[in-house]
Scaffold this motif. Structure first.
Motif, short mmCIF file in Angstrom:
data_model
loop_
_atom_site.label_atom_id
_atom_site.label_comp_id
_atom_site.label_asym_id
_atom_site.label_seq_id
_atom_site.Cartn_x
_atom_site.Cartn_y
_atom_site.Cartn_z
N THR A 44 -12.20 11.33 7.48
CA THR A 44 -12.17 12.64 7.36
C THR A 44 -11.94 13.26 8.64
OG1 THR A 44 -14.51 13.06 7.41
CG2 THR A 44 -13.40 12.93 5.25
N LEU A 45 -12.42 12.44 9.93
CA LEU A 45 -12.27 13.01 11.10
C LEU A 45 -11.14 12.38 11.73
CD1 LEU A 45 -16.07 12.19 12.42
CD2 LEU A 45 -15.04 14.31 11.28
N LEU A 46 -10.45 11.60 11.32
CA LEU A 46 -9.18 10.93 11.86
C LEU A 46 -8.06 12.10 11.98
CD1 LEU A 46 -8.81 7.57 10.02
CD2 LEU A 46 -9.49 8.02 12.25
N PRO A 47 -7.24 11.96 13.05
CA PRO A 47 -6.12 13.02 13.14
C PRO A 47 -5.04 12.92 12.14
CG PRO A 47 -6.11 11.36 14.98
CD PRO A 47 -7.46 11.24 14.21
N GLU A 48 -4.94 11.49 11.64
CA GLU A 48 -3.85 11.16 10.46
C GLU A 48 -4.36 11.79 9.26
OE1 GLU A 48 -5.41 8.88 12.44
OE2 GLU A 48 -3.61 8.40 13.80
N ALA A 196 -1.89 8.32 6.82
CA ALA A 196 -3.36 9.16 6.75
C ALA A 196 -4.00 7.69 6.01
CB ALA A 196 -2.98 10.18 5.61
N TYR A 197 -3.33 7.03 5.22
CA TYR A 197 -4.17 5.81 4.22
C TYR A 197 -4.02 4.51 5.15
CZ TYR A 197 -4.92 9.23 0.77
OH TYR A 197 -5.18 10.33 0.18
N ASP A 198 -3.23 4.50 6.31
CA ASP A 198 -3.33 3.20 6.98
C ASP A 198 -3.28 3.36 8.50
OD1 ASP A 198 -3.18 0.69 7.80
OD2 ASP A 198 -1.01 0.20 7.17
N PHE A 223 -16.32 -13.93 -1.01
CA PHE A 223 -14.93 -13.41 -0.04
C PHE A 223 -15.03 -13.88 1.43
CE2 PHE A 223 -14.42 -10.82 -4.05
CZ PHE A 223 -13.07 -11.03 -4.29
N ASN A 224 -13.80 -14.19 1.84
CA ASN A 224 -13.80 -14.18 3.55
C ASN A 224 -12.84 -13.15 3.70
OD1 ASN A 224 -13.02 -14.59 5.83
ND2 ASN A 224 -12.04 -16.82 5.57
N LEU A 225 -13.63 -11.95 4.22
CA LEU A 225 -12.65 -10.86 4.55
C LEU A 225 -11.67 -10.84 5.37
CD1 LEU A 225 -15.39 -9.74 3.11
CD2 LEU A 225 -15.39 -7.64 4.75
N ARG A 226 -11.65 -11.96 6.37
CA ARG A 226 -10.73 -12.21 7.17
C ARG A 226 -9.28 -12.78 6.56
NH1 ARG A 226 -12.77 -10.91 11.83
NH2 ARG A 226 -14.94 -11.37 12.31
N SER A 227 -9.29 -13.21 5.39
CA SER A 227 -8.28 -13.64 4.76
C SER A 227 -7.77 -12.76 3.74
CB SER A 227 -8.69 -15.15 3.80
OG SER A 227 -9.63 -14.77 2.94
N PHE A 228 -7.95 -11.50 4.00
CA PHE A 228 -7.53 -10.40 3.06
C PHE A 228 -7.27 -9.24 3.97
CE2 PHE A 228 -9.73 -12.37 -0.10
CZ PHE A 228 -8.90 -12.06 -1.20
N GLU A 229 -5.89 -8.71 3.63
CA GLU A 229 -5.61 -7.48 4.59
C GLU A 229 -5.31 -6.29 3.90
OE1 GLU A 229 -1.90 -8.37 6.87
OE2 GLU A 229 -1.09 -9.38 5.06
N HIS A 230 -5.55 -5.04 4.40
CA HIS A 230 -5.25 -3.79 3.96
C HIS A 230 -3.88 -3.40 3.79
CE1 HIS A 230 -5.75 0.80 3.30
NE2 HIS A 230 -5.19 0.70 4.36
N VAL A 231 -3.51 -2.81 2.71
CA VAL A 231 -2.02 -2.24 2.52
C VAL A 231 -2.20 -1.06 1.76
CG1 VAL A 231 0.16 -2.86 1.45
CG2 VAL A 231 -1.31 -4.67 2.10
N ALA A 232 -1.46 -0.10 2.49
CA ALA A 232 -1.34 1.23 1.67
C ALA A 232 0.10 1.43 1.26
CB ALA A 232 -1.74 2.36 2.56
N ARG A 233 0.47 1.69 -0.18
CA ARG A 233 1.92 1.85 -0.43
C ARG A 233 1.93 3.23 -1.20
NH1 ARG A 233 1.98 -3.62 -3.98
NH2 ARG A 233 1.92 -5.06 -2.42
N TRP A 234 3.15 3.85 -0.89
CA TRP A 234 3.52 5.26 -1.50
C TRP A 234 4.31 4.51 -2.66
CZ3 TRP A 234 2.53 9.48 -2.97
CH2 TRP A 234 3.59 10.62 -3.42
N ASN A 235 3.80 4.82 -4.09
CA ASN A 235 4.58 4.42 -5.27
C ASN A 235 5.10 5.69 -5.69
OD1 ASN A 235 5.02 4.25 -8.03
ND2 ASN A 235 3.41 2.75 -8.34
N GLY A 237 7.46 6.54 -7.76
CA GLY A 237 7.51 6.88 -9.19
C GLY A 237 6.30 7.48 -9.82
N ALA A 238 5.33 6.82 -9.46
CA ALA A 238 3.85 7.39 -10.13
C ALA A 238 3.45 8.43 -9.06
CB ALA A 238 3.14 6.22 -9.89
N GLN A 239 3.93 8.63 -7.93
CA GLN A 239 3.61 10.04 -7.18
C GLN A 239 2.28 9.54 -6.76
OE1 GLN A 239 5.21 13.69 -8.87
NE2 GLN A 239 3.12 14.55 -7.87
N ARG A 240 1.89 8.50 -6.02
CA ARG A 240 0.68 8.33 -5.76
C ARG A 240 0.58 7.17 -4.65
NH1 ARG A 240 -1.46 4.89 -11.03
NH2 ARG A 240 -0.87 2.55 -10.25
N ILE A 241 -0.26 7.23 -3.72
CA ILE A 241 -0.55 6.30 -2.77
C ILE A 241 -1.58 5.43 -3.48
CG2 ILE A 241 -2.15 5.94 -0.80
CD1 ILE A 241 0.21 6.96 0.41
N GLU A 242 -1.32 3.98 -3.22
CA GLU A 242 -1.92 3.07 -3.84
C GLU A 242 -2.57 2.06 -2.58
OE1 GLU A 242 0.75 2.10 -7.60
OE2 GLU A 242 0.53 0.57 -6.10
#
Ligand code: AVJ
Length: 313
Positions: A44-48, A196-198, A223-235, A237-242
């Motif tokens: 909530t403090l991030l400029p983005e 804002a989401y990435d 889970f090995n956290l280093r073998s997963f990465e964060h992805v933000a997508r704008w969908n 059609g569904a009018q949503r960030i995923e």
């Protein structure tokens, strides 16, 4: 930590989401343990991430107007109070004799009491939104109005159908003359939403990955956290960030307390959160369908966001 009774519930939800045919999912409520809540506060403090500041700005600039539209002495109940920072302006403007913050996080409720205890009689209710709202409503004297607050666009986490069912259930807890102040993030250009989401500092990525860390801590996952990465997508059609977590490699993950193991293909994702964005007309329509009248709608132009005052008819 989840209480023992809920630990089974958590295990059941994780197993159901990860073993689903098709898109794997995790329940977004899993984001908010103590670490996740602290990471969200940092977001909530991030400029983005303009959302929370827009929400607070609208409330600050229209609190007096809001107070004039409500009966004197209205009681306030807040769904998902968090630390209660945004609520201060409302309690100052009303003023209210009684404030019920409703949250599943005991730590958040304690912060809320410390933050706002001087402004009203604060009675925390540690439970889920609707259960808590029902309890708060039962505490209102005949003729005493109730103002429910659902801020921060948390409603965006519901699928559209579920959001309208949820609003109808909120309406069912209220009496004619009661009100709901609803915060909704509005549709805006995809590049702003994606930033804002990435965010480049990786705070949102940490917030998302913490879900896997939490499964490791609380459910004996590997889970090995280093073998997963964060992805933000704008969908669109569904009018949503995923928000997704994408497996970088082919791998197998076991979660012992959920009695399960699951395989990931390289590039396969887990859908962890949906954040729907609204158009003003959609808010009006869904509110009306749930039995509310739109009494006022305020907007922030710097970061398109709306606060809607809905009156129970
Ligand atoms: C708290 C649900 C409003 O959807 O923007 C922030 C959560 N997720 N960054 C949102 C969130 C990623 C947030 N809500």
């Amino acid at each position: 930590m989840y209480a023992p009774a809920l630990e089974n519930e958590l295990a059941r939800e994780v197993r159901a989401g990860l073993t689903a045919a098709g898109q794997k999912t995790l329940p977004c409520g899993l984001l908010y343990d103590d670490i996740g809540s602290a990471l969200f506060e940092a977001i909530t403090l991030l400029p983005e991430y303009g959302l929370t500041r827009a929400d607070a700005r609208i409330i600050r600039s229209h609190a007096n107007e809001l107070a004039e539209m409500l009966p004197r002495g209205a009681v306030v109940a807040e769904l998902g109070s968090g630390s209660g920072v945004k609520t201060r302006a409302i309690l100052e403007a009303l003023p209210t004799p009684l404030y019920f913050p409703i949250d599943v996080s005991r730590a958040a409720l304690a912060r809320c009491v410390a933050e706002l205890g001087a402004l009203a009689d604060v009675e925390p209710i540690e439970t889920t939104y609707l259960e808590g709202l029902g309890r708060a409503a039962a505490r209102c004297a005949p003729g005493q109005a109730l103002l429910a607050l659902f801020l921060g666009s948390t409603i965006g986490n519901f699928e559209f159908d579920a959001a309208s069912d949820f609003l109808a259930a909120v309406r069912a807890c209220l009496r004619p003359g009661d009100a709901l102040l609803l915060g909704t993030d509005l549709v805006k250009p995809a590049d702003r939403l994606l930033a804002a989401y990435d965010d480049p500092a990786g705070v949102t990525a940490a917030f998302n990955l913490n879900m896997l860390a939490r499964i490791n801590r609380e459910l004996g996952g590997d889970f090995n956290l280093r073998s997963f990465e964060h992805v933000a997508r704008w969908n669109r059609g569904a009018q949503r960030i995923e928000m997704h977590l994408r497996s970088r490699v082919r791998q197998r993950v076991a979660v012992s307390l959920a009695n399960m193991a699951v395989e990931f293909e390289p590039g396969e994702t887990i859908l962890t959160e949906v954040c729907h964005k609204f158009r003003l007309g959609q808010v009006r329509r869904v509110a009306r369908a749930a039995g509310f009248r739109l009494a006022a709608q305020w907007r922030d132009l710097e970061w398109p966001f709306a606060e809607s005052l809905l009156m129970a008819e």
